[in-house]
Scaffold this motif. Structure first.
Motif: not given
Length: 309
Positions: A39-40, A74, A32, A70, A36
């Motif tokens: 994704w950012k 994940r 996870r 997002r 993340d």
């Protein structure tokens, strides 16, 4: 081997060597966190994922697409964390890790002795589904893998999947189709990921209202061998157990040329895939270009004719 190839091979090797030794909660948290961070950063893969989701969820707001991407990252990292750890899972863990619905389509087809083709999109964890088939059902099967660069990385993937009980054939080289046909004529099982054409000679289909290209292989194999062609869709829920559905058989049309039959059958596969993707878009790990409008225009013209030939 180039420095980039060495880095890719080393990272995957470290993943398989390290992640499978982590306690499961730690592996989940790591996946996870990596998802993340990626994704950012909004790299090309994340942006492409959002572009693909925009087709699947028409009219979605930018906020909705961002939330989907997002969740999609994940889900994608859950796939990798599970895959790195699968070789270390116990037999009971694998048997309890997947809960497919309408499994009778597969078991009845195998009992008939004519061979079965399972065709899947890039949903959830197809490697786990395969390990479940070989472990829970005790049915070996043959699949095809894209030749990755560097060659050492391809060898890692082949060894990994063979360790889960699969026979793995290279996608390139021209011999895979004949081997798959022989396995099916012997009453065997073939599993193919079939929502993205790798050969540039696939069949054009309507997919979420736009034209995409999908491989002709599953439909051609079914026609040539008499094997049953079954679409399969997978998804995650809030539990550690992956869910799935075996869809009803795709029938071979009674009339038409081979190319026409292949087109109809591949469209039926695309329609089945679309139902599963629409229900669980966040579990569709399509971080590449798929629709012809997104591809290099030089690659798009004549796809149907090349697929027919």
């Amino acid at each position: 081997m180039s420095a980039r190839d060495r880095l890719a091979d080393g990272l995957y090797g470290a993943g398989w060597a390290t992640v499978k030794k982590l306690p499961e909660p730690a592996a989940v948290r790591l996946g996870r966190t990596v998802a993340d961070v990626a994704w950012k950063q909004r790299g090309a893969g994340v942006r492409r994922l959002e572009g693909n989701y925009a087709r699947v969820v028409p009219g979605a707001s930018p906020e909705r697409l961002a939330a989907l991407s997002r969740a999609g990252m994940r889900s994608y990292l859950r796939y990798w964390m599970e895959s790195f750890r699968l070789p270390a899972w116990s037999t009971e863990r694998i048997k309890g890790g997947f809960a497919p619905r309408d499994l009778h389509h597969l078991t009845d087809g195998m009992d008939a002795g004519k061979g079965v083709i399972l065709a899947l999109p890039h949903l959830a964890n197809w490697d786990l589904a395969g390990a479940w088939v070989t472990t829970k059902l005790g049915i070996p099967f043959t699949t095809v893998a894209e030749r990755l660069k560097p060659e050492t990385l391809y060898d890692r993937f082949v060894a990994y999947r063979e360790g889960l009980g699969m026979e793995v054939l290279p996608h390139s080289g021209g011999t895979a189709f004949g081997t798959l046909a022989r396995r099916l004529r012997d009453g065997g099982l073939v599993c193919l990921v079939a929502d993205r054409d790798l050969s540039a000679s696939g069949v054009e289909v309507d997919f979420f209202g736009e034209t995409a290209r999908m491989p002709a292989g599953p439909a051609l194999l079914a026609q040539q061998t008499g094997a049953l062609l079954l679409p399969v869709t997978l998804w995650y829920d809030d539990s550690p157990v992956m869910q799935g559905r075996v869809h009803p058989p795709v029938e071979v049309p009674e009339s038409g040329t081979r190319a026409e039959k292949t087109s109809v059958m591949t469209q039926a596969l695309a329609d089945a895939f679309a139902t599963g993707i629409a229900d669980h878009p966040e579990d569709w790990h399509m971080l590449q270009r798929l629709w012809l409008k997104d591809l290099d225009p030089a690659k798009a013209p004549g796809a149907r004719e090349r697929g027919a030939r």
